[in-house]
Design an enzyme around this catalytic site. Sequence first.
Site, short mmCIF file in Angstrom:
data_model
loop_
_atom_site.label_atom_id
_atom_site.label_comp_id
_atom_site.label_asym_id
_atom_site.label_seq_id
_atom_site.Cartn_x
_atom_site.Cartn_y
_atom_site.Cartn_z
N ASP A 169 31.76 44.90 31.18
CA ASP A 169 32.86 45.02 32.14
C ASP A 169 33.58 43.68 32.19
O ASP A 169 33.01 42.68 32.60
CB ASP A 169 32.28 45.40 33.52
N ASP B 239 39.00 48.00 30.33
CA ASP B 239 38.19 46.79 30.48
C ASP B 239 36.70 47.08 30.66
O ASP B 239 35.96 46.24 31.10
CB ASP B 239 38.71 45.97 31.67
N GLU B 240 36.29 48.28 30.33
CA GLU B 240 34.91 48.65 30.63
C GLU B 240 34.42 49.61 29.56
O GLU B 240 35.15 50.52 29.18
CB GLU B 240 34.92 49.37 31.98
#
Lengths: 383, 366
Positions: free
Chosen positions: A6, A101-102
């Site tokens: 993350d 983003d993860e």
Amino acid sequence: MIIHLDMDAFFASVELRERPELAGLPVVVGGSASGRGVVAAASYEARRYGVVSAMPVASAIRLCPDLVCLPVNMTLYVSVSKQIHEIFYRYTPEIEPLSLDEAFLDVSASEKLFGPAAEIAKQIKSDIKNECQLIVSAGVAPNKFVAKIASDIDKPDGFVVIEPGTVQDFLDPLPIKRIWGVGKKTEQLLQQAGMETIYDVRNKNPDWLIQRFGKLGDHIYRLANGQDKRAVISDAKAKSISAETTFASDVQDKDILLAMLSQLSEQVAVRLRDKDVKGKTVSIKIRFHDFKTITRSKTLSEITFNTTFIWNTVKELFLQVLKTGVRPIRLVGVSVSGFSAKENVQGDLFEQDVKQDKLDVLSDEINQRFGKSRIHRGRKLTK
Amino acid sequence: MKFKIKRETLLKPLQFVIGVVERRQTLPVLSNLLLQADTGKISLTSTDLEVELVANFDLDVQDGGEITIPARKFLDICKALPDDSELNIGFKNERVQVRSGKSRFTLATLPAAEFPLIEDIKVQMEFSVPQRQLKKLIERTHFAMAQQDVRYYLNGLLFEIKAGQLRTVATDGHRLAICEVDADITSDDHHQVIVPRKGIQELARLLEDSDEKALIQLGSNHIRIQLPDLRFTSKLIDGKFPDYNKVLPKASDKFIHAGRDTLKQALVRTSILSNEKYRGVRLTLDKQSLSIQAHNPEQEEAEEELEIDYQGEPIEIGFNVNYLLDALNAIPEEKVTISLSDSNSSCLIEPAESKDSRYVVMPMRL
């Protein structure tokens, strides 16, 4: 073993990397000082003032009058995200992105080649730091549920490894709200029954939980026992591309909701174009304050990756939902499915759609090459 | 409210207005129809908020009044009663009672005030055309309208009004249909309005092949069409129709003259083995001959050879067979002309003699 990665304050960190002069200042991405936008990401400096993502920009400015508000440059984030995924790909093809983003990585088959999962996670962290000048938090655990908590618990720059034998020691002291699916309401009910930690839930009779919460009860009990059988589904196998946001506090303002949906539509469209797939079905997901979740979809007459078409459909679906009454909303999501790789062989009378597609791709390229949001659509978070 | 009525008098207007009553309603009153009884006159109104239909007929009314009643149940009752029944309709204690012979029905009602009527459409211009002409305009073009397209302005039929002429245009972006008739329009203004698909489907059902006039009225947001016993009102689509003149082929140098039926039958046979999804057929033209070929993913193949009047260069071109058939089905004349230029450009299909309807179809890459 599963690794959950993350990125720390992703959009804001990318902007800070691009604009070193802003280092050390409280920065948010999304909306402008005058606007009614929503914070898409907040730097850690900004978070110190209590600014969190998905909060209206106006409230953020009240908390932190010196806040620097930057416009969203989705294309730039997508290109950085792609770079990060390429790093993941060095270690495994089993990547399930949750958003830009993860992602979850299943490295079970890679451990023979690259060493233990913890080593791989460490290597990925350092690759991303060296090549992208960005920080990622990593959680390594036997399953998705535990890996996700692990990456979050030591953020920013987190690195937490939970070996199979230590899962229960790790979970037991955590508060019950850490369990997926336990929202405010369920948390309250569990607390009323005397449960505060995951340990308490684990020692409860599972029959009681099932009787009280049905399917959710069973789910809670399994997770509390560190059991999560869900596999990592890589993008190549994915049947849809989606993006969603949970608001920091429930939102009822139609303009803010539309602004967020517009941003999510663009995010999905950019990812579709990036993968060069077109989808036929556009869906929205709305979770209300009481956790009631609905999805609405519409199948288009043609496959598309056109931002305007996706956004118009999302708007139409959302306005239909609003017709049934306005209630505070906790989460909104957009997804496109019904992919078809086959190029449309039927000629078009009105070339403008085709032109619009080309324009979208071109504007993606310009934004990518020049970093900042040189070209974007009229409607953005600011209004 | 109280009146007596013959089943047959009621059935036809009821069947006219039932079309816009949708089965699933967001507003309960929309599954009802508005029943208004006045001295010597009954009117029935239905609406889905986009399209409103009003049917009027003369009747000796004992007591006037207005109320809304469940539309489908009322129609079902009328249909199920024996021929030539007489219905006694009355309103008592918030309910409508229908009696006929030994049958008695009590229907729930909602107040007439709750029924959303499209009142004043603020008429900006009006003109009349024979019903038959209006019917023709719709029949020749409606099939080319888009369905649920994101380009919402294509999900309807364009009416273009100018001095002396009324024209309709429909397109889904792949093919286009145009039809025009002479009309008694004196205004020098040029008007374009787009009537939504739903409205067109209803209107097509109401029109008859008669010389009676249909009065067409345009408001800023509505179109209203007055027929002898019926009034149709629809919202307009607020959007700009694409410039269709630009896509009418102008550089054609290859012309096929063929009998409509011969061509149609050959296409129908070939289409059986075309790809079910893309519906592609390949036309190969050479001096005086046309061959039509199709194949599907199962590797099955169909081929037809036709002798036709063709003098141009040899050419191969692919089309969605449904688009060709839709156009041919809409042309009532015996002979058709198809104009082509190259395999990437659209073709024009029109009746050989009259030029009042034209169909443009984009090719497929096969």
